[in-house]
Write an enzyme that holds these catalytic residues in place. Structure first.
Site, PDB file in Angstrom:
ATOM      1  N   LYS A 243      -6.826   3.397  -3.610  1.00  0.00           N
ATOM      2  CA  LYS A 243      -7.286   3.349  -2.219  1.00  0.00           C
ATOM      3  C   LYS A 243      -7.545   4.762  -1.729  1.00  0.00           C
ATOM      4  O   LYS A 243      -6.799   5.679  -2.055  1.00  0.00           O
ATOM      5  CB  LYS A 243      -6.204   2.652  -1.387  1.00  0.00           C
ATOM      6  CG  LYS A 243      -6.428   2.637   0.107  1.00  0.00           C
ATOM      7  CD  LYS A 243      -5.359   1.783   0.800  1.00  0.00           C
ATOM      8  CE  LYS A 243      -5.360   1.996   2.303  1.00  0.00           C
ATOM      9  NZ  LYS A 243      -4.258   1.303   2.983  1.00  0.00           N
TER      10      LYS A 243
ATOM     11  N   LYS B 284     -10.031   0.105  -2.922  1.00  0.00           N
ATOM     12  CA  LYS B 284      -9.979  -0.126  -1.476  1.00  0.00           C
ATOM     13  C   LYS B 284     -10.389   1.138  -0.750  1.00  0.00           C
ATOM     14  O   LYS B 284      -9.833   2.202  -0.990  1.00  0.00           O
ATOM     15  CB  LYS B 284      -8.570  -0.542  -1.046  1.00  0.00           C
ATOM     16  CG  LYS B 284      -8.437  -0.713   0.475  1.00  0.00           C
ATOM     17  CD  LYS B 284      -7.113  -1.321   0.886  1.00  0.00           C
ATOM     18  CE  LYS B 284      -6.922  -1.264   2.407  1.00  0.00           C
ATOM     19  NZ  LYS B 284      -5.626  -1.800   2.849  1.00  0.00           N
TER      20      LYS B 284
ATOM     21  N   ASP C 150       0.864  -1.185   0.000  1.00  0.00           N
ATOM     22  CA  ASP C 150       0.000   0.000   0.000  1.00  0.00           C
ATOM     23  C   ASP C 150       0.897   1.229   0.000  1.00  0.00           C
ATOM     24  O   ASP C 150       1.508   1.552   1.015  1.00  0.00           O
ATOM     25  CB  ASP C 150      -0.903   0.012   1.241  1.00  0.00           C
ATOM     26  CG  ASP C 150      -2.021  -1.023   1.160  1.00  0.00           C
ATOM     27  OD1 ASP C 150      -1.798  -2.072   0.519  1.00  0.00           O
ATOM     28  OD2 ASP C 150      -3.097  -0.796   1.735  1.00  0.00           O
TER      29      ASP C 150
END
Lengths: 312, 266
Positions: free
Chosen positions: A212, A248, A149
């Site tokens: 995300k 996400k 991430d």
């Protein structure tokens, strides 16, 4: 927007000229539609199905300075079997930790199918030189992270240096190798929905596997309208190129009810194909407990108490 | 109705977390000549959430402060005495109820001395027993007397630091809602007292089974009390019944006694 567009490296042009269809977001309409979709009532069997899906799509996260191997081990046990009293509750998709805790998580999750995600690239600010960020990613991958991430450099993005942001994502993606790359936009710092859409397209153009919403380190992280803007960007990329990019949402999703609202939005915007942990994730820590309480309530008929569920 | 003025009719609502919402279900009942909200399971759940949220602050407030706040409740009840009288058997009952609040308010800072103890033990330890509030308490309001009966159960629970959910009586809900209005204008923090009106047969089992309710007062329950006790057993709820009219032991039945061992140092 076919494939990643050939962008002039280090060349500062208005993004519009390089990424077509960035367009402008109708703020009122987006918020209205997000609020409208959030009103849908999901009950009984459909609710149980949605809650189990939310668990399967969950990245169980702990990103604190006080994280220890012991805490991560406990979290991993919870990831594999969220409800100790009910083996029918599925495992979560992944554990999300800081790089130093990857080995501890790897060891506990071996053979379980639960993936290990690690934040990297000078999380959460991203305000470090590229060399440091790449090394961060390489180390995380070497320690066994299945998913990375990363954060974008919001400072560069907001000052219009889009090419820097783009190049960094491309390089991080290279450093990831086989690991999946999730690109954190940190929507609450981007200021406008236009910027959220622009950053989404930029990240997808740079070959992100997931985009995300947030780091979860700031108040006002994921919101339904922000997710909607991002989902529509994903849909546009899919319609144009056939490429499926994952989504996400993370930060501030604490109640089972909210999780269902996010899932409804995914279903309405991208369709059932995206309702899988391969393409949709929810980053959360306390959400799982609330879902477990709801599932047990559906099973026993009695409203539940936090007292009977583990803290982490 | 004089001078052609339209009557301002009151709609009796629930009292949850310091606010007066209608039932999320939209349902009402006609009781005592008024439309009264008919709470649903979800309203009960919201009330428990509100009570749980309020419990931390209320139980941590100093005993002295809780006593003052309760006395303030007596003051706000006094100013609404007329409205209370209309919702129960009359002024006499109202006076009894207000006096009862004052009486229990005085107990706030005397509980630990009377209910607690210093225990002799065979070792170099101090051994103390200290009363602590049980947590979230559901109270099934007695039908008669509508106001004083309710206050007799509410006051001892609240003075000890518990957060309560009152399930008003089916037949006389107005007294409970009038009481909520007095609570709302007193200094009792929002969520410490919550009032649900509706059908007891529908709501009592929900509260009895709720895992986040720590005690249930069944003094006002009619019908199948045993069934409620079975539901309450799931999380070992304290099941409370009134034994005396006014007594510190009524407070004690909403408290848990915790014992602490402390080494005697030199």
């Amino acid at each position: 927007m076919a494939q990643a567009p050939v962008l002039p490296r280090g060349f500062e042009l208005p993004l519009k000229q390089r990424l077509p269809r960035v367009g402008a977001i109708d703020q009122v309409a987006v918020e209205e539609r997000a609020a409208d979709l959030a009103k849908r009532s999901i009950k009984k069997e459909a609710k149980v199905w949605a809650l189990e899906l939310a668990i399967r799509c969950c990245d169980l996260t702990t990103l604190e300075g006080q994280d220890t191997p012991g805490k991560v081990a406990a979290l991993c046990s919870k990831a594999i079997r969220p409800d100790p009293l009910d083996a029918n509750v599925p495992s979560v998709a992944a554990i999300c930790v800081y790089p130093n805790l990857i080995p501890a998580a790897k060891e506990r999750l071996a053979g379980s199918g639960v993936k290990v995600a690690s934040v990297a690239t000078a999380f959460p600010s991203g305000q470090s030189p590229l060399g440091v960020k790449l090394r961060d990613v390489e180390d995380a991958v070497a320690m066994g992270a299945d998913e990375i991430d990363m954060v974008i450099d919001r400072g560069a993005f907001l000052s219009g240096r889009y090419a820097k942001v783009f190049d960094e994502i491309v390089k991080v993606k290279e450093a990831c190798g086989d690991a999946h790359l999730k690109v954190i936009l940190e929507v609450s710092e981007l200021g406008t929905y236009d910027n959220v859409r622009r950053a989404s397209l930029l990240a997808m153009a740079a070959d992100a596997d997931f985009i995300k919403t947030s780091t979860g380190k700031l108040p006002g992280a994921a919101t339904l309208p922000a997710q909607l803007v991002m989902l529509e960007a994903i849909r546009d990329v899919y319609e144009e190129t056939g490429r499926k990019v994952g989504m996400k949402s993370a930060g501030g999703i604490r109640a089972a009810k909210n999780a269902i609202q996010y899932l409804v939005q995914v279903h309405e915007t991208l369709g059932p194909d995206w309702l899988t942990p391969d393409l949709y994730r929810i980053g959360a820590s306390s959400l799982v407990n609330d879902i477990l309480m709801q599932l047990r309530k559906e099973k026993t008929g009695a409203y539940q108490s936090k007292d009977y569920f583990t803290n982490d | 109705m004089t001078g052609g003025r339209l009557a301002v009719r009151k709609t009796y609502k629930l009292f949850i977390g310091g606010a007066f919402p209608r039932s999320e279900s939209g349902r009402t009942l006609e009781l005592e000549g008024y439309n009264v909200a008919r709470a649903s399971r979800k309203d009960a759940r919201e009330a428990v959430v509100a009570a749980r949220k309020a419990f931390g602050g209320w139980s941590a407030a100093t005993a002295y402060n809780r006593g003052q706040v309760l006395y303030r409740l007596a003051e706000t009840m006094e100013t609404r005495a007329g409205a209370f009288a209309a919702a129960c058997t009359g002024r006499r009952e109202v006076a009894r109820a207000i006096d009862r609040v004052v009486w229990y308010a005085g107990w706030a800072d005397k509980l630990a001395q009377v209910l607690g103890s210093a225990n002799p033990v065979a070792g170099p330890y101090f051994n103390f027993t200290i009363p602590e509030p049980t947590g979230v308490v559901a109270i099934i309001a007695p039908t008669e007397p509508a106001l004083d009966g309710l206050v007799a159960r509410l006051a001892p629970a609240v003075v000890g630091g518990n957060a309560v959910i009152i399930l008003a009586s089916d037949d006389h809900p107005l007294a409970a809602i009038e009481l909520a209005e007095a609570v709302a204008t007193s200094d009792v923090p929002g969520g410490v007292v919550n009032v649900l009106t509706g059908l007891r047969s529908e709501l009592a089992p929900v509260l009895a089974a709720h895992m986040d309710v720590n005690a249930i007062d069944v003094t006002g329950a009619d019908g199948d009390v045993a069934a409620l006790e079975v539901l309450a057993a799931e999380n070992v709820k304290r099941v409370v019944r009134a034994r005396e009219d006014r007594s510190p032991w009524e407070i004690a039945s909403f408290m848990e006694l915790k014992t602490v061992w402390h080494p005697i140092g030199r």
